[in-house]
Design an enzyme around this catalytic site. Structure first.
Site, PDB file in Angstrom:
ATOM      1  N   GLU A  61      28.109  40.647 179.170  1.00  0.00           N
ATOM      2  CA  GLU A  61      28.992  39.203 178.798  1.00  0.00           C
ATOM      3  C   GLU A  61      30.182  39.905 178.173  1.00  0.00           C
ATOM      4  O   GLU A  61      30.860  38.911 177.979  1.00  0.00           O
ATOM      5  CB  GLU A  61      28.583  38.080 178.859  1.00  0.00           C
ATOM      6  CG  GLU A  61      27.899  37.547 179.805  1.00  0.00           C
ATOM      7  CD  GLU A  61      26.021  38.231 179.791  1.00  0.00           C
ATOM      8  OE1 GLU A  61      25.413  38.004 179.371  1.00  0.00           O
ATOM      9  OE2 GLU A  61      26.515  38.308 180.817  1.00  0.00           O
ATOM     10  N   ASP A 119      24.532  38.069 188.623  1.00  0.00           N
ATOM     11  CA  ASP A 119      24.213  37.663 186.978  1.00  0.00           C
ATOM     12  C   ASP A 119      22.699  38.361 186.761  1.00  0.00           C
ATOM     13  O   ASP A 119      22.041  37.312 186.146  1.00  0.00           O
ATOM     14  CB  ASP A 119      24.619  36.695 186.345  1.00  0.00           C
ATOM     15  CG  ASP A 119      24.261  36.876 184.761  1.00  0.00           C
ATOM     16  OD1 ASP A 119      23.525  36.031 183.736  1.00  0.00           O
ATOM     17  OD2 ASP A 119      24.646  38.064 184.481  1.00  0.00           O
ATOM     18  N   ASN A 178      22.442  42.947 183.752  1.00  0.00           N
ATOM     19  CA  ASN A 178      24.034  42.903 184.902  1.00  0.00           C
ATOM     20  C   ASN A 178      25.046  43.419 184.548  1.00  0.00           C
ATOM     21  O   ASN A 178      25.360  44.166 183.726  1.00  0.00           O
ATOM     22  CB  ASN A 178      24.052  41.935 184.642  1.00  0.00           C
ATOM     23  CG  ASN A 178      25.109  40.821 183.286  1.00  0.00           C
ATOM     24  OD1 ASN A 178      24.116  40.953 182.437  1.00  0.00           O
ATOM     25  ND2 ASN A 178      26.512  40.191 183.648  1.00  0.00           N
TER      26      ASN A 178
END
Lengths: 322, 619, 184
Positions: B219, B345, B303
């Protein structure tokens, strides 16, 4: 070749403009004929009335019998009007459908995202690693239908290159598109055509129509990453740009700067304009980097307050980004 | 007369209505925590763990997954469904931390080792003495700023024991080896860079003389990698990235992906826009498994970044997939991409359970993967071929998996769109199951899956990359999926690909599972209930309310007195529990990447903590 | 009084009111760069040995605290600089909640500006080298609006992204308190 600053919607630089012009001419002719006819009848009517008055014909207010000549005349007139309207409808329909046809057969896809107050241009490719991102400038190949997908990041803008096509709005949260098939090599100017804030007047763009081989050469060049700085001044500029404020908003391919808020600067120095409003030149670059707020007050790029040596270094580096 | 009749009727109706609502509520209370049985465990010829990767239980617990096959199965059988209700607390220990506790206690040589979330203290407790006093504590002193780049609480998923040393990672990207007896540091290697947004939260795997470590930060726009350090010296032996050119990904002549879509040169560059792979994620923050016979390690990749998929058109290799690599050189042997061009995700980092199953009259070496995307994958672990993939819960983000091409079939109605909100996407971003691993019992042949039942609304927007800051581009709100329960504990038959029994739970299940040879399954809930259920039927046999929600791996070990012990650390947190451990404001539903909306009630149901509980049967 | 005179009087009154509101609309696009003015806000409430020294609030505070364009620009910067990635829409996450009444490092606008510029020990990055002083104060003004501090006519009535919390015009004003512990 210099930018054709004279923007005319009556040119013939692109198929869409030609189609529009054809349509315009049809409308003009039909409507002019009708206008002339109506004026003629009006004048005739006034003149006849005068003569009638002189001849002392008194209108008694009684209903005249229908005059066969009058009836034929009215029917004929109705037919003329009807034919004219049908002609206009057909012309309009044909023009619209042929523009849509071009959209369905597009060979090149570009995504333009409107921001306050600059154009984010991205060339899409089936091979994603060949995508190109630039700003405020479009390069198009001659004779190839190009479909431009239009998005907006903030408010409503409008994409308008008068010499090539009509207007199309960029609406946040919605995808619109416009198709352009340029037919003449040249450099055309466009601008935002929907009031979008304080600097709406300084949101222009340049469309460079090239021959197909030149276009491919331009694309290949755009795929290159930024060259490494060679002089100490440019290196100092590189260090500043990649570690200080610039990299919070700008991306330069091949460097750690990968931000998406502002225009991509990888090939800044080879663009024709700067900040969507000024010709690219060293002086304008100095002025813009030193104090963007004095040139475009309210623009999103802040006035940083660079020290003189920092300013020299940054501009020296930016000029290497050809 | 009419008025009286009317009043009587109204009273009758109101009472009936009240009775009905009360009926419904008690039904709901009964619904959570009690199992629905759908079938029976397969008799006889079922899946077993490969012996090389799953040796006989010696009563220790030396790695979070229990063994290289990731069974999380304890061979001890003193505790069984008949006596588990008599379990009593033996001793407790406060870890002095209050962030999410995801790690298992390790037990080896009558010493218990505990690794805490930031600041990553390593405790050694002496199990031979009453009350298990502390032998030593090792304080690695990771940089405090690393807390600012850890997306989902400052957790640590475990330490590992091998060859007299304890190995663990710190939040600020170091791998440390400590002498298991003395607590002295043997070596320390800096692998991650917090300036780039990297942290390390995973539990290392020690195999083939190497300590395998992967980074976190999908992220934060990091570039994901897995690295091998020499066990003795801590020096870097090899590092394989999960995006970029083949030479960085250690893809060479040995690489033979099974499906066409994974075959090609430099796909780690070609399936991305230019330069995007450098900040494209693909981290390794979950679990690794190892097959000692083939010397291959298996791990899933996280991801791609950013969450907004429009910024990274292309398949985005080699993210959200599974790699098989040679443990000594790191060279890739095969890869399978679970969700090309991931939209939701759905990291693929979940546990990879190695098993041998009967297949057309023979034994086939496979892997079981209850994936985030919602499908339970059974794949041949020699080639990556998908033998079967069935949803183990409600899924509408995908239509299935095409076994011919190996591709997952997307549901384009659920594609995220910039500037719009797409609603009701299931499973939500944490997936049908997140990192918390399931357990496999070779006795029953079932996989015990603690998981979620969540759907989400997803609003994509343009993400800006600034190193060291989040690179997401999405606003998310999660909520319960069909049925209203936010979690479920499912016993799954991996060969017939169906549920055997399932326990719906009010809150998402974020704790790992433990299954024992005695036939008992243990897991914990986010509000602190530690439960023992029958491995065959799912019937709840015993439960205990801990001081904080449970998201840590329960283990079972043989104490110095020969008795079987059950141990876990209760400390709510992690992505699901951040609303409590990070003291978030429940008025913002998009908090914790959307999780807050799903667990707004958690702060009323539990508080932060970090307490070890150890149970055994009374003498 | 004639009706015409009364009408003009009413118009004058309205105009005066309108002018009074103008203050909140003043844009400061040419703000002086960092370093040329007084340093940013003082550190959080602390003990002053020998007696409290009266602290003067940084003069920039009143330029930004209730300034509508500043709060609006701060809202854009909040999502562009990825503040939302750590603080969500005020709920917190990797970073503390900004919409509640707990402030580890102080909730006055100058204290928030200092937190943004200097960074803080448990993970708040330092933005001094990445954002201009003007941008940092705009962000601080927006952060204040998440707990309802500015007057309601200066805040935005709509969010740019997915609507998550109540619109800022309806956000209740929290009391600015210190955090219960200066925790890890």
């Amino acid at each position: 070749m210099s930018i054709q600053h004279y923007q005319s919607i009556f040119g013939n630089a692109a198929t869409e403009v030609r189609q529009f012009n054809t349509l315009f001419v049809i409308f003009l002719v039909v409507c002019a004929v009708m206008y002339v006819a109506v004026i003629a009848f009006l004048i005739a009517g006034i003149a006849r009335r005068r003569r009638a008055a002189e001849a002392n014909t008194v209108e008694e207010g009684r209903h005249h019998e229908s005059d066969p000549a009058m009836r034929t005349g009215l029917i004929a007139w109705g037919a003329v009007v009807g034919t004219g309207l049908v002609a206009l409808a057909i012309a309009s329909f044909v023009a619209d459908r042929s523009m849509a046809n071009a959209a369905a057969h597009e060979k090149l896809s570009i995504t333009v995202t409107g921001n306050q107050w600059w154009w984010d241009v991205q060339y899409n490719a089936a091979d994603n690693s060949k995508m190109v991102r630039t700003a405020n400038e479009l390069h198009l190949p001659v004779g190839v239908p190009v479909r431009i997908m239009l998005k907006s990041n903030d408010v409503i803008h409008s994409f308008w290159v008068p010499s090539l096509a009509g207007k199309q709005d960029l609406i946040p949260g919605r995808d619109t598109d416009i198709t352009i098939t340029p037919q003449k090599v040249g450099i055309y100017r466009g601008q935002c055509a929907e009031y979008c804030g304080a600097e709406h007047a300084k949101m222009a763009l340049v469309v460079d129509v090239d021959s197909y081989p030149d276009f491919i050469k331009w694309w290949q060049h755009q795929l290159q990453t930024a060259p490494k700085p060679t002089t100490p001044l440019a290196l100092a500029g590189y260090n500043y740009v990649t570690s200080r404020n610039c990299s919070a908003c700008h991306a330069i391919a091949g460097t750690p700067a990968s931000a998406t808020v502002g225009p991509d600067l990888t090939h800044l120095a080879s663009r024709r304009t700067l900040a969507a409003s000024m010709p690219m030149s060293e002086g304008n670059l100095y002025g813009w980097v030193a104090d963007p707020q004095s040139i475009k007050p309210g623009t999103k790029m802040p006035t940083i307050g660079l020290e003189p040596n920092e300013l020299h270094a940054v501009v020296a580096y930016l000029e290497t980004l050809k | 007369m009419q008025r009286v009749a009317c009043a009587y009727l109204v009273t009758l109706l109101c009472t009936a209505g009240a009775a009905l609502t009360a009926c419904h509520r008690s039904e709901q209370r009964q619904q959570y925590g009690s199992a629905t049985v759908y079938g029976t465990a397969p008799a006889g010829n079922h899946a077993v763990a490969p012996p090389a990767a799953s040796p006989a239980d010696d009563g220790n617990w030396t790695m979070p997954s229990k063994d290289y096959a990731a069974t999380r199965f304890s061979g001890l059988n003193q505790i069984n469904p008949g006596n588990v209700s008599k379990l009593a607390l033996s001793f407790t220990f406060s870890t002095a931390t209050t962030h999410g506790y995801e790690a298992p206690p390790l037990v080896v040589n009558n010493t218990m080792y505990l690794i805490t979330p930031f600041p990553n203290y390593l405790y050694a407790l002496d199990l031979t003495k009453p009350g298990a006093p502390t032998k030593w504590v090792f304080k690695p002193k990771p940089v405090a700023a690393s807390q600012g780049v850890a997306c989902c609480d400052t957790v640590n998923r475990g330490a590992v024991y091998d060859n007299g040393k304890i190995f663990f990672n710190t939040l600020d990207g170091q791998t440390i080896a400590v002498d298991a007896d003395s607590g002295q540091q043997v070596w320390r290697t800096q692998l991650g860079d917090i300036q780039k947004g990297e942290t390390i939260t995973m539990a290392p795997l020690v195999a083939g003389g190497k300590v395998l470590v992967g980074n976190s930060g999908g992220e934060m726009g990091v570039r994901g990698w897995v690295a091998a350090l020499d066990e003795g010296s801590g020096k870097l032996a090899w590092r394989a990235f999960n995006t970029g050119p083949d030479k960085d990904v250690l893809i060479g002549s040995r690489f033979k992906p099974f499906y066409k879509s994974d075959q090609g040169k430099d796909l780690g560059v070609k399936t991305w826009p230019p330069e995007a792979w450098k900040i494209g994620g693909g981290t390794v923050w979950g679990w690794l498994s190892y097959d000692p016979e083939t010397k291959l390690i298996y791990y899933g990749v996280g991801n791609p970044g950013p969450w907004n998929p429009d910024q990274r058109p292309g398949d985005n290799k080699w993210t959200t997939g599974v790699f098989a690599r040679d443990v000594s050189t790191g060279e890739a042997v095969w890869f399978y991409q679970t969700t090309p061009h991931d939209l939701f995700d759905h990291d693929d980092i979940n546990e990879i359970i190695l098993a041998d199953i009967p297949w057309n009259g023979q034994r086939r070496p496979v892997m079981f993967r209850p994936a985030r995307a919602g499908f339970f994958y059974v794949q041949d672990r020699r080639t990556g071929q998908v033998l079967s993939a069935a949803p183990y819960g409600y899924v509408n983000g995908y239509r299935g998996v095409d076994l011919k091409t190996g591709q997952i079939i997307p549901n384009h109605d659920k594609d995220p769109k910039v500037g719009r909100v797409v609603r009701d996407i299931c499973p939500a971003a944490p997936g049908l199951k997140d990192w918390n691993p399931s357990a496999f019992s070779p006795v029953t042949g079932l996989v015990y899956i603690p998981h979620n039942n969540l759907c989400m609304d997803f609003g994509a927007m343009q993400a800006n990359y600034i190193s060291g800051t989040p690179y997401v581009g999405a606003d998310v709100k999660m909520y319960a999926g069909p049925g209203g329960n936010r979690g479920a504990f499912t016993a799954w038959d991996p060969i017939h690909q169906k549920k055997v029994w399932e326990i719906p739970e009010d809150l998402p299940l974020w704790s790992p599972a433990l299954v024992t040879a005695g036939g008992v399954v243990f897991y914990g809930t986010m509000d602190g209930w530690f439960k023992a259920v029958d491995a065959r039927t799912g019937k709840q046999l015993w439960q205990f309310k801990a001081g904080s929600g449970i998201i840590g791996q329960p283990i079972s070990y043989k104490g110095p007195d020969g008795r079987q012990y059950i141990a876990f650390v209760a400390g709510v947190g992690g992505w699901a529990g951040a609303v409590v451990s990070a003291k978030m404001d429940t008025r913002d539903p998009t908090g914790a990447l959307g999780f807050v909306n799903a667990v707004k009630d958690l702060p009323q149901k539990t508080t932060a903590g970090g307490m070890l509980y150890v149970f055994t049967l009374p003498r | 009084m004639s009706s015409r005179f009364r009408a003009s009087l009413a118009l004058l009154a309205v105009a005066t009111l309108a002018l009074a509101a103008c203050d909140r609309e003043e844009r400061h696009s040419r703000a002086k760069p960092m370093g040329e003015t007084v340093p940013a806000g003082t550190s959080p409430d602390t003990i002053w040995p020998g007696g409290t020294v009266p602290q003067t609030l940084d003069p920039r505070a009143k330029l930004y605290d209730n300034n509508a364009p500043a709060i609006s620009q701060g809202q854009s910067l909040y999502s562009q600089m990825n503040c939302g990635g750590c603080h969500s829409h005020g709920g917190g996450g990797m970073g503390p909640a900004l919409m509640d009444d707990e402030w580890r490092y102080g909730g006055r606008i100058d204290q928030i500006a200092t937190s943004i510029a200097e960074g803080r020990p448990n993970g708040m990055p330092s933005w001094r080298s990445k954002l201009t002083e003007d941008q940092i104060w705009q962000l601080a003004a927006y952060v204040r609006s998440m707990s309802g501090q500015p007057s309601k006519d200066a805040v935005n009535s709509r969010a740019d992204a997915m609507s998550a919390t109540a619109p800022q015009t309806l956000t209740p004003r929290e009391t600015v308190q210190t955090s219960d512990t200066a925790e890890q």
